[in-house]
Scaffold this motif. Structure first.
Motif, PDB file in Angstrom:
ATOM      1  N   ILE A 194     -17.694  -2.075  11.414  1.00  0.00           N
ATOM      2  CA  ILE A 194     -16.472  -2.865  11.295  1.00  0.00           C
ATOM      3  C   ILE A 194     -15.288  -1.917  11.360  1.00  0.00           C
ATOM      4  O   ILE A 194     -15.285  -0.856  10.716  1.00  0.00           O
ATOM      5  N   THR A 195     -14.318  -2.298  12.167  1.00  0.00           N
ATOM      6  CA  THR A 195     -13.116  -1.481  12.310  1.00  0.00           C
ATOM      7  C   THR A 195     -12.012  -2.057  11.441  1.00  0.00           C
ATOM      8  O   THR A 195     -11.672  -3.242  11.551  1.00  0.00           O
ATOM      9  N   VAL A 196     -11.476  -1.230  10.547  1.00  0.00           N
ATOM     10  CA  VAL A 196     -10.377  -1.626   9.658  1.00  0.00           C
ATOM     11  C   VAL A 196      -9.166  -0.771   9.987  1.00  0.00           C
ATOM     12  O   VAL A 196      -9.189   0.451   9.764  1.00  0.00           O
ATOM     13  N   ASP A 197      -8.142  -1.390  10.546  1.00  0.00           N
ATOM     14  CA  ASP A 197      -6.912  -0.674  10.915  1.00  0.00           C
ATOM     15  C   ASP A 197      -7.211   0.556  11.772  1.00  0.00           C
ATOM     16  O   ASP A 197      -6.623   1.634  11.584  1.00  0.00           O
ATOM     17  N   GLY A 198      -8.166   0.409  12.692  1.00  0.00           N
ATOM     18  CA  GLY A 198      -8.488   1.501  13.616  1.00  0.00           C
ATOM     19  C   GLY A 198      -9.551   2.452  13.120  1.00  0.00           C
ATOM     20  O   GLY A 198      -9.986   3.332  13.872  1.00  0.00           O
TER      21      GLY A 198
ATOM     22  N   GLY B 299       0.791  -1.216   0.000  1.00  0.00           N
ATOM     23  CA  GLY B 299       0.000   0.000   0.000  1.00  0.00           C
ATOM     24  C   GLY B 299       0.823   1.265   0.000  1.00  0.00           C
ATOM     25  O   GLY B 299       0.330   2.333   0.374  1.00  0.00           O
ATOM     26  N   ASN B 300       2.091   1.177  -0.423  1.00  0.00           N
ATOM     27  CA  ASN B 300       2.971   2.349  -0.396  1.00  0.00           C
ATOM     28  C   ASN B 300       2.812   3.258  -1.615  1.00  0.00           C
ATOM     29  O   ASN B 300       3.296   4.397  -1.601  1.00  0.00           O
ATOM     30  N   VAL B 301       2.182   2.776  -2.663  1.00  0.00           N
ATOM     31  CA  VAL B 301       2.035   3.568  -3.883  1.00  0.00           C
ATOM     32  C   VAL B 301       0.574   3.587  -4.327  1.00  0.00           C
ATOM     33  O   VAL B 301      -0.203   2.688  -4.006  1.00  0.00           O
ATOM     34  N   LYS B 302       0.228   4.631  -5.073  1.00  0.00           N
ATOM     35  CA  LYS B 302      -1.112   4.720  -5.639  1.00  0.00           C
ATOM     36  C   LYS B 302      -1.250   3.704  -6.775  1.00  0.00           C
ATOM     37  O   LYS B 302      -0.320   3.495  -7.551  1.00  0.00           O
ATOM     38  N   VAL B 303      -2.398   3.060  -6.852  1.00  0.00           N
ATOM     39  CA  VAL B 303      -2.635   2.095  -7.923  1.00  0.00           C
ATOM     40  C   VAL B 303      -3.960   2.402  -8.604  1.00  0.00           C
ATOM     41  O   VAL B 303      -4.896   2.933  -7.992  1.00  0.00           O
ATOM     42  N   LYS B 304      -4.014   2.069  -9.898  1.00  0.00           N
ATOM     43  CA  LYS B 304      -5.229   2.319 -10.677  1.00  0.00           C
ATOM     44  C   LYS B 304      -5.378   1.217 -11.702  1.00  0.00           C
ATOM     45  O   LYS B 304      -4.387   0.748 -12.281  1.00  0.00           O
ATOM     46  N   GLY B 305      -6.611   0.777 -11.928  1.00  0.00           N
ATOM     47  CA  GLY B 305      -6.847  -0.247 -12.925  1.00  0.00           C
ATOM     48  C   GLY B 305      -8.269  -0.753 -12.888  1.00  0.00           C
ATOM     49  O   GLY B 305      -9.102  -0.301 -12.096  1.00  0.00           O
TER      50      GLY B 305
ATOM     51  N   GLY C 251     -12.798   2.146   0.847  1.00  0.00           N
ATOM     52  CA  GLY C 251     -11.711   3.050   0.505  1.00  0.00           C
ATOM     53  C   GLY C 251     -10.455   2.860   1.322  1.00  0.00           C
ATOM     54  O   GLY C 251      -9.412   3.454   1.025  1.00  0.00           O
ATOM     55  N   GLN C 252     -10.510   2.043   2.380  1.00  0.00           N
ATOM     56  CA  GLN C 252      -9.358   1.794   3.236  1.00  0.00           C
ATOM     57  C   GLN C 252      -8.515   0.659   2.649  1.00  0.00           C
ATOM     58  O   GLN C 252      -8.981  -0.477   2.556  1.00  0.00           O
ATOM     59  N   ARG C 253      -7.279   0.980   2.229  1.00  0.00           N
ATOM     60  CA  ARG C 253      -6.403  -0.036   1.639  1.00  0.00           C
ATOM     61  C   ARG C 253      -6.093  -1.133   2.655  1.00  0.00           C
ATOM     62  O   ARG C 253      -5.852  -0.874   3.840  1.00  0.00           O
ATOM     63  N   ILE C 254      -6.068  -2.367   2.146  1.00  0.00           N
ATOM     64  CA  ILE C 254      -5.725  -3.516   2.970  1.00  0.00           C
ATOM     65  C   ILE C 254      -4.276  -3.889   2.689  1.00  0.00           C
ATOM     66  O   ILE C 254      -3.873  -4.046   1.537  1.00  0.00           O
ATOM     67  N   THR C 255      -3.477  -4.035   3.761  1.00  0.00           N
ATOM     68  CA  THR C 255      -2.080  -4.440   3.630  1.00  0.00           C
ATOM     69  C   THR C 255      -1.858  -5.723   4.419  1.00  0.00           C
ATOM     70  O   THR C 255      -2.782  -6.251   5.056  1.00  0.00           O
TER      71      THR C 255
ATOM     72  N   VAL D 239      -1.402   4.009   1.484  1.00  0.00           N
ATOM     73  CA  VAL D 239      -1.705   4.001   2.918  1.00  0.00           C
ATOM     74  C   VAL D 239      -0.859   5.057   3.610  1.00  0.00           C
ATOM     75  O   VAL D 239       0.362   5.145   3.390  1.00  0.00           O
ATOM     76  N   ILE D 240      -1.467   5.860   4.428  1.00  0.00           N
ATOM     77  CA  ILE D 240      -0.753   6.883   5.197  1.00  0.00           C
ATOM     78  C   ILE D 240      -0.419   6.310   6.555  1.00  0.00           C
ATOM     79  O   ILE D 240      -1.307   5.960   7.341  1.00  0.00           O
TER      80      ILE D 240
END
Length: 228
Positions: A170-174, A100-106, A154-158, A226-227
């Protein structure tokens, strides 16, 4: 017979003329022999020079072949190294994408999980809402099927993500998200959608658990990094 002066003179002239012709012939013959010797020597030198040049040419050609073989081997090694570096860069880019360190599109799919619209009065309401286990099933199926990136609302999963169910949210990464839960995945829709719709698969299991499931193909999905 009387020999007059004219005959004597004529005889003398003929004798001198014959001597001159003979001398001239011998001189010409010797000159021709000398010219022939010089010509032969010149031809011999030229042939020798040609032979030496051809031998040197073959030596240089052999050296050229050897140099070309060395260059070919060097080029092969460089090509292997370039391919190795390319593969390493590609692997790093994939790792950054999965983390999740880079933006992705597709292109990809969008799976919406919603609570049941009708709950019988005598039933337990918990049996008609979306739980973390339902979200896990969808996410795992998408990852197994080759998704490049997955997000929940919208929350990226890593690889370090965690999902916890807390009542109706549902809580996703806080970060807390209410239903419906929109799970997006970037990947080949022709692979992802059939994997979800397989008989007895994820969709059938969710429907059996009274979860409303909608699956849609998306031409473009954009996921921000991901920030941390």
């Amino acid at each position: 017979m009387k020999v007059n002066g004219k005959h004597v003179v004529l005889s003398f002239v003929c004798l001198v003329l014959g001597f001159m012709i003979s001398f001239s012939y011998q001189l010409t013959q010797k000159e021709e022999d000398r010219i022939s010797d010089r010509q032969w020597e010149r031809d011999h030198n030229i042939r020798t020079m040609i032979i030496n040049t051809e031998e040197r040419s073959r030596e240089l050609q052999n050296e050229l072949f050897e140099k070309q073989e060395i260059v070919r081997k060097i080029e092969e090694e460089i090509a292997k190294e370039e391919q190795l570096f390319f593969n390493l860069v590609e692997d790093v880019e994939k790792l950054r994408m999965y983390n999740g360190n880079v933006k992705v599109k597709g292109t990809g799919v969008e799976v919406t999980l919603a609570d049941a619209s009708y709950v019988p009065s005598e039933e337990n309401v918990n049996n008609y809402i979306v739980h973390e286990s339902h979200v896990f099933r969808v996410v795992n199926e998408l990852l197994i099927s080759g998704s490049d990136a997955v997000a929940i609302n919208g929350q990226r999963i890593t690889k370090n993500s965690y999902i916890v169910c807390n009542g109706p949210v549902i809580t996703v990464d806080g970060n807390q998200y209410p239903a419906p839960f929109v799970i997006t995945a970037i990947g080949d829709p022709e692979v992802l959608i059939p994997s979800l719709n397989i008989v007895g698969g994820v969709k059938d299991q969710l429907v059996f658990d009274n979860v409303t499931v909608k699956i849609a193909q998306k031409e473009e999905i954009l996921m921000e990094p991901v920030i941390h």
